[in-house]
Design an enzyme around this catalytic site. Structure first.
Site: not given
Ligand code: 0RQ
Length: 489
Positions: A279, A349, A393
Site C-alpha cells: 500500500e 505491538i 520500553k
Molecule cells: O512507543 O514511541 O512512545 O516509544 O509503541 O513502537 O517499535 O517504534 O514500532 O514504528 O515499527 O510501529 C505496530 C505501531 C509499530 C505500526 C506499529 C511502543 C513503543 C513505541 C511504536 P514510543 P515502534 P513501529 C500497512 C500496515 C498497524 C498498521 C499496519 C502500526 C510505539 O507498525 O501502526 O500494520 N501498525 N499497517 O515503545 C506497549 C508493547 C509495545 C509498545 C511497542 N508491547 N506494549 N507499547 N510499544 N511495543 C501501512 C498502513 O496501514 C498505512
C-alpha cells in the site's frame, strides 16, 4: 479561490472526505483554514466539529491542525498524528478503525452515512475536467464519486511528471452486480491515469504549493537487522523447499522503521527480479527498485524521506515505468492479494503465545495508530509475517505475552512471528504446539522462563487443553505494567 473562502463552504457537522495516505497527497491549505475557522467559532461560543474521513494517516496540517482545535467529531480510518491520538484516547474523537480495503465500499454501501464534502489534492485539472492525481490515490475516487460537493486543492509543488503513474479502476460495482477484478500481475494496468469528477459538484478550486510530510527513517538498528535476517533466511529456505519461486512472490511491507529495515535487508539478499504489491512505497522499496533488485511495484501512496524524494524526483521517468499507484480498495483488495500470493510483512505491538496479534492498542485501551492495511494483507496473503522487537520500553514490557490485550489478527490469520530472537513458523501447528515454538523462538531470554511457567501451569491446571489458559492471570502482565511500570512480578 483562497483556502479560507473554500473552508467557509464547509458547514458545522459536515462529513468531509479528505485525500491523503501516510503523509502524502493530503490537502494542505483548506484543513488549516478550516481549523482556524473552527477555533474562531469556538472562541465565539459556537460548537463546530466535522467528521474526517481520509485514505490513511495525513500530517500536522490536517489531522494535527483539526485535532488541536478540537474540531474532529469522528475520524476514520488509520491515523498516526500525536494530537489526534491524544484526543482519541481522551474520548473526545470517535475513531472508527476499519480495514483500509473496506473503507470505500462501506462508504459506497451507505454504511457510514452521507459524505457532504470531498477535499482532494490533485496535481492539475485537464481541459476536459479529468484530474491528475497526486502522490497518493487512497480513497479519492470514492470521495469524488459520492460526495455532494467537491473542493480541489491543486498543488504545483510535487513533480508534475507523476502524471501517468496512476491506474484508477472504474470497474467496481455494488453487489449483486460485482465482477471479478481482472488483475493477474502485480503491476498490470487495468484502469486509467486520471480521476473523474462531475464538474457541477466542484464548489472550489484552491491553488497550493506545499510539500508532503517526508518523514526520515531511523537507520536500521541491530534488532531490525536481526529481524530482517531471520525473514530472509526463512524465505531462502522456502525457495529451497520449492514452496516459493526463485524470485519469490509480490511483497507487501507495512509502515515503520522495522518494516523499512526488512526491505533494506533484501538489498543484500539472494533474490532478484522482485515485485512489490503493497500500500505504501517507502524508502526501502524505492532503493530496491533503484538498484534493480525489484523490477516494479504497485502501491496506493508514495511516502518518502526528503533524501529519497530527491532521488525519486531526479529520476522520475525511470520510476514512472516501474511504479503503479492505485486506489486503496484495489492496492489492498483481498481478491488480488490472494490471487497474486502476496508475502505480507507487518509490524505489531505484541503477540501472544498462541499467535494472536495486537497491532493497534497499548495496554488494551489506548489507540496507537490503527489496523491500516495489515489485516487486508495478513488474512489473504500467501505468507504472513508479523514482526516486533521482543521487548519494549527499556525491557519493562515483553512483546510476547500470555494473552494479547487487544486482538487485531487472530491465530487463524497469523503464520509467522518474528522478533530479533528468532522466527516462529506456526503453519500447520495446533495452539499448544504454537505456544512452545513462540516461547522458544521469539521471547526474550529475560521473559522466556515466565512465559514457560505460565504455559506449564496452564497445561497442568486441569482446564481444557486446546488453548490452555489461566484466565485469572492471563492479563495480569499488562495490569502490572500499568500499576508498577514493569510487567515483571
Ligand atoms: O512507543 O514511541 O512512545 O516509544 O509503541 O513502537 O517499535 O517504534 O514500532 O514504528 O515499527 O510501529 C505496530 C505501531 C509499530 C505500526 C506499529 C511502543 C513503543 C513505541 C511504536 P514510543 P515502534 P513501529 C500497512 C500496515 C498497524 C498498521 C499496519 C502500526 C510505539 O507498525 O501502526 O500494520 N501498525 N499497517 O515503545 C506497549 C508493547 C509495545 C509498545 C511497542 N508491547 N506494549 N507499547 N510499544 N511495543 C501501512 C498502513 O496501514 C498505512
Amino acid at each position: 479561490m483562497g483556502a479560507a473562502e473554500a473552508a467557509a463552504l464547509i458547514p458545522a457537522g459536515a462529513t468531509v472526505g479528505m485525500s491523503g495516505f501516510t503523509g502524502s497527497g493530503h490537502p494542505k491549505a483548506v484543513p488549516q483554514a478550516l481549523a482556524a475557522r473552527i477555533e474562531a467559532e469556538h472562541a465565539a461560543g459556537r460548537p463546530f466539529k466535522v467528521n474526517v474521513w481520509t485514505g490513511a494517516s495525513t500530517s500536522p496540517e490536517l489531522d494535527g491542525a483539526l485535532a488541536k482545535v478540537g474540531g474532529i467529531a469522528q475520524r476514520l480510518p488509520f491515523q498516526s498524528d500525536p494530537l489526534c491520538r491524544q484526543r482519541i484516547n481522551a474520548g473526545e474523537i470517535d475513531y472508527v478503525d476499519i480495514h483500509l480495503s473496506h473503507v470505500a465500499q462501506q462508504a459506497w454501501f451507505g454504511f457510514l452515512g452521507p459524505l457532504d464534502v470531498a477535499v482532494v489534492e490533485v496535481l492539475g485539472i485537464l481541459p476536459d475536467g479529468r484530474l491528475i492525481p497526486s502522490a497518493s490515490v487512497g480513497n479519492n475516487k470514492t470521495w469524488l464519486d459520492i460526495a455532494q460537493h467537491v473542493i480541489l486543492e491543486v498543488n504545483t509543488l510535487p513533480p508534475r511528471e507523476l502524471e501517468g503513474m496512476h491506474d484508477i479502476y472504474y470497474g467496481t460495482a455494488i453487489p449483486p452486480r460485482r465482477k471479478p477484478i481482472h488483475l493477474e500481475h502485480a503491476t498490470e494496468r487495468i484502469g486509467e491515469p486520471y480521476l473523474r469528477v462531475d464538474p457541477a459538484k466542484v464548489i472550489a478550486v484552491v491553488p497550493t504549493h506545499h510539500a508532503d510530510r517526508h518523514t526520515a527513517f531511523a537507520k536500521p538498528d541491530a534488532d531490525s537487522r536481526a529481524i530482517a535476517g531471520h525473514i530472509i533466511d526463512f524465505l531462502a529456505h522456502e525457495v529451497q523447499k520449492g514452496r516459493l519461486p526463485k524470485n519469490m512472490l509480490p511483497l507487501q511491507s507495512g509502515v515503520g522503521n522495522v518494516a523499512n529495515a526488512v526491505l533494506a535487508g533484501l538489498l543484500d539478499g539472494p533474490f532478484e527480479e522482485l515485485l512489490g504489491f503493497s500500500e505504501v512505497l517507502q524508502d526501502g522499496m524505492l532503493e530496491l527498485i533503484r538498484t534493480g533488485k525489484m523490477r516494479a511495484a504497485s502501491a496506493t501512496a508514495i511516502s518518502l524521506s526528503p533524501e529519497a524524494m530527491r532521488e525519486f524526483t531526479e529520476r522520475i521517468d525511470f520510476y514512472r515505468e516501474r511504479i503503479v499507484l492505485r486506489s486503496q480498495q484495489i492496492s489492498n483488495h483481498p481478491e488480488l492479494v490472494r490471487r497474486l500470493g502476496v508475502i505480507a510483512m507487518n509490524a505489531m505491538i505484541e503477540a501472544d503465545i498462541y499467535g494472536n496479534v495486537n497491532s493497534t492498542h497499548l495496554m488494551g485501551s489506548a489507540m496507537m495508530n490503527g489496523i491500516g492495511g495489515s489485516g487486508d494483507f495478513a488474512r489473504n496473503g500467501y505468507l504472513s509475517f508479523f514482526v516486533t522487537p521482543s521487548t519494549a520500553k527499556g525491557g519493562s514490557i515483553s512483546c510476547i505475552v500470555p494473552m494479547v490485550s487487544h486482538v487485531d489478527h487472530t491465530e487463524h490469520d497469523t503464520q509467522i512471528i518474528v522478533t530479533e530472537q528468532g522466527l516462529a513458523d506456526l503453519r500447520g501447528l495446533s495452539p499448544r504446539q504454537r505456544a512452545q515454538v513462540v516461547i522458544d523462538r521469539c521471547a526474550h531470554p529475560d521473559w522466556r522462563p515466565l512465559l514457560q511457567d505460565y504455559f506449564d501451569r496452564a497445561r497442568r491446571s486441569g482446564g481444557a487443553q486446546h488453548t490452555p489458559h489461566l484466565l485469572g492471570e492471563a492479563l495480569t502482565w499488562h495490569q502490572r505494567w500499568l500499576d508498577t511500570g514493569s510487567m515483571r512480578p
